[in-house]
Write a protein that holds these residues in place. Sequence first.
Motif, PDB file in Angstrom:
ATOM      1  N   VAL A  77      -2.312 -99.551  47.984  1.00  0.00           N
ATOM      2  CA  VAL A  77      -2.401 -99.863  49.413  1.00  0.00           C
ATOM      3  C   VAL A  77      -2.371-101.378  49.603  1.00  0.00           C
ATOM      4  O   VAL A  77      -2.862-102.130  48.765  1.00  0.00           O
ATOM      5  CB  VAL A  77      -3.688 -99.293  50.051  1.00  0.00           C
ATOM      6  N   TYR A  78      -1.785-101.805  50.707  1.00  0.00           N
ATOM      7  CA  TYR A  78      -1.872-103.208  51.104  1.00  0.00           C
ATOM      8  C   TYR A  78      -1.721-103.304  52.612  1.00  0.00           C
ATOM      9  O   TYR A  78      -1.161-102.408  53.246  1.00  0.00           O
ATOM     10  CB  TYR A  78      -0.855-104.078  50.372  1.00  0.00           C
ATOM     11  N   GLN A  79      -2.228-104.386  53.199  1.00  0.00           N
ATOM     12  CA  GLN A  79      -2.294-104.470  54.644  1.00  0.00           C
ATOM     13  C   GLN A  79      -2.411-105.914  55.122  1.00  0.00           C
ATOM     14  O   GLN A  79      -2.641-106.834  54.329  1.00  0.00           O
ATOM     15  CB  GLN A  79      -3.508-103.684  55.148  1.00  0.00           C
ATOM     16  N   THR A  80      -2.288-106.080  56.441  1.00  0.00           N
ATOM     17  CA  THR A  80      -2.550-107.370  57.065  1.00  0.00           C
ATOM     18  C   THR A  80      -4.043-107.491  57.362  1.00  0.00           C
ATOM     19  O   THR A  80      -4.808-106.536  57.260  1.00  0.00           O
ATOM     20  CB  THR A  80      -1.778-107.518  58.387  1.00  0.00           C
ATOM     21  N   SER A 103      -4.198-105.678  61.971  1.00  0.00           N
ATOM     22  CA  SER A 103      -3.527-105.881  63.254  1.00  0.00           C
ATOM     23  C   SER A 103      -2.027-105.879  63.026  1.00  0.00           C
ATOM     24  O   SER A 103      -1.553-106.142  61.914  1.00  0.00           O
ATOM     25  CB  SER A 103      -3.949-107.213  63.882  1.00  0.00           C
ATOM     26  N   GLY A 104      -1.279-105.592  64.086  1.00  0.00           N
ATOM     27  CA  GLY A 104       0.177-105.654  64.000  1.00  0.00           C
ATOM     28  C   GLY A 104       0.654-107.096  63.836  1.00  0.00           C
ATOM     29  O   GLY A 104      -0.093-108.045  64.107  1.00  0.00           O
ATOM     30  N   TYR A 105       1.886-107.250  63.405  1.00  0.00           N
ATOM     31  CA  TYR A 105       2.418-108.586  63.177  1.00  0.00           C
ATOM     32  C   TYR A 105       2.405-109.409  64.461  1.00  0.00           C
ATOM     33  O   TYR A 105       2.709-108.889  65.541  1.00  0.00           O
ATOM     34  CB  TYR A 105       3.852-108.513  62.661  1.00  0.00           C
ATOM     35  N   SER A 157      -7.025-109.171  60.291  1.00  0.00           N
ATOM     36  CA  SER A 157      -7.245-108.967  61.721  1.00  0.00           C
ATOM     37  C   SER A 157      -6.340-109.830  62.592  1.00  0.00           C
ATOM     38  O   SER A 157      -6.247-109.606  63.802  1.00  0.00           O
ATOM     39  CB  SER A 157      -8.718-109.243  62.069  1.00  0.00           C
ATOM     40  N   LYS A 158      -5.658-110.807  61.980  1.00  0.00           N
ATOM     41  CA  LYS A 158      -4.688-111.623  62.717  1.00  0.00           C
ATOM     42  C   LYS A 158      -3.272-111.069  62.590  1.00  0.00           C
ATOM     43  O   LYS A 158      -2.340-111.575  63.209  1.00  0.00           O
ATOM     44  CB  LYS A 158      -4.693-113.078  62.199  1.00  0.00           C
ATOM     45  N   GLY A 159      -3.096-110.086  61.732  1.00  0.00           N
ATOM     46  CA  GLY A 159      -1.760-109.571  61.453  1.00  0.00           C
ATOM     47  C   GLY A 159      -1.071-110.322  60.331  1.00  0.00           C
ATOM     48  O   GLY A 159       0.147-110.228  60.179  1.00  0.00           O
ATOM     49  N   TRP A 160      -1.843-111.044  59.518  1.00  0.00           N
ATOM     50  CA  TRP A 160      -1.289-111.853  58.424  1.00  0.00           C
ATOM     51  C   TRP A 160      -1.483-111.162  57.079  1.00  0.00           C
ATOM     52  O   TRP A 160      -2.543-110.586  56.809  1.00  0.00           O
ATOM     53  CB  TRP A 160      -1.975-113.212  58.363  1.00  0.00           C
ATOM     54  N   TYR A 161      -0.480-111.271  56.219  1.00  0.00           N
ATOM     55  CA  TYR A 161      -0.601-110.794  54.840  1.00  0.00           C
ATOM     56  C   TYR A 161      -1.177-111.879  53.928  1.00  0.00           C
ATOM     57  O   TYR A 161      -1.888-111.581  52.971  1.00  0.00           O
ATOM     58  CB  TYR A 161       0.759-110.368  54.289  1.00  0.00           C
ATOM     59  N   ALA A 162      -0.836-113.115  54.189  1.00  0.00           N
ATOM     60  CA  ALA A 162      -1.322-114.228  53.379  1.00  0.00           C
ATOM     61  C   ALA A 162      -2.554-114.850  54.030  1.00  0.00           C
ATOM     62  O   ALA A 162      -2.847-114.593  55.209  1.00  0.00           O
ATOM     63  CB  ALA A 162      -0.227-115.281  53.221  1.00  0.00           C
ATOM     64  N   ALA A 163      -3.264-115.667  53.272  1.00  0.00           N
ATOM     65  CA  ALA A 163      -4.457-116.307  53.810  1.00  0.00           C
ATOM     66  C   ALA A 163      -4.116-117.382  54.828  1.00  0.00           C
ATOM     67  O   ALA A 163      -4.897-117.653  55.748  1.00  0.00           O
ATOM     68  CB  ALA A 163      -5.275-116.912  52.666  1.00  0.00           C
TER      69      ALA A 163
END
Length: 226
Positions: free
Chosen positions: A104-107, A152-154, A109-115
Amino acid sequence: MKLIFSILFILGCGFFSNAQDAAALLREAGNKLSEGSVSVSDLLTHPSYLNLHPETGFRQLVKQYAGTTPIKIATTQEPGKKIKVLGQVKNSANQPLAAVLVYVYQTDSKGWYAADRPHVGGNEGDRRHARLFGYVKTDKEGKFELQTIKPSGYPSTDLPAHIHVEILDLDGYRPLITEFLFDDDERLTGEIRSRAFGSGFLLAKPEKTNSPFEQLFSYTLVLQKK
């Protein structure tokens, strides 16, 4: 010219030092996992290892030592709504499948994958290097549990929030790549909802749960034989 070389030397030393530190942390993590002194959840939520999350070597360790216990992929300090995700993996005959490795992987709460940015570049980017990720195996009833924050969504798009889910390389079954969606997502309306169903994504309504989790979502994944 000497000044330029001095600056380059200092920068080079800094890079080498950071690489050494990362390698040392990776060895430490591997040793602790092999000794059984930490769990995969401990590793994924420990502040010392957060910068290693995008690294292939770290992710391989998490995959190698994945187990059937509930997996935490977000620290208690991670911003966002705390949620619990329950999954069950079955075959088309409605039989539960045990010891299935789930990625599993996800964004966030800002919709970001990276920090530090929405998406990770290079080498399949988000899929291979997302900050919030984990591997877990199904138990004898085909079930697994994920403890995380609601993504969150992108940004600047109308795509709904989702958790990517993959089951690959399982003997006798076709690979499954899908997404967990949330029925209470404001973006999941009209045509977008229809497209999600058409793509085979899985949708769940929020259920009541106990603290510290604010919501519970349950999904069933069905694998097809080859």
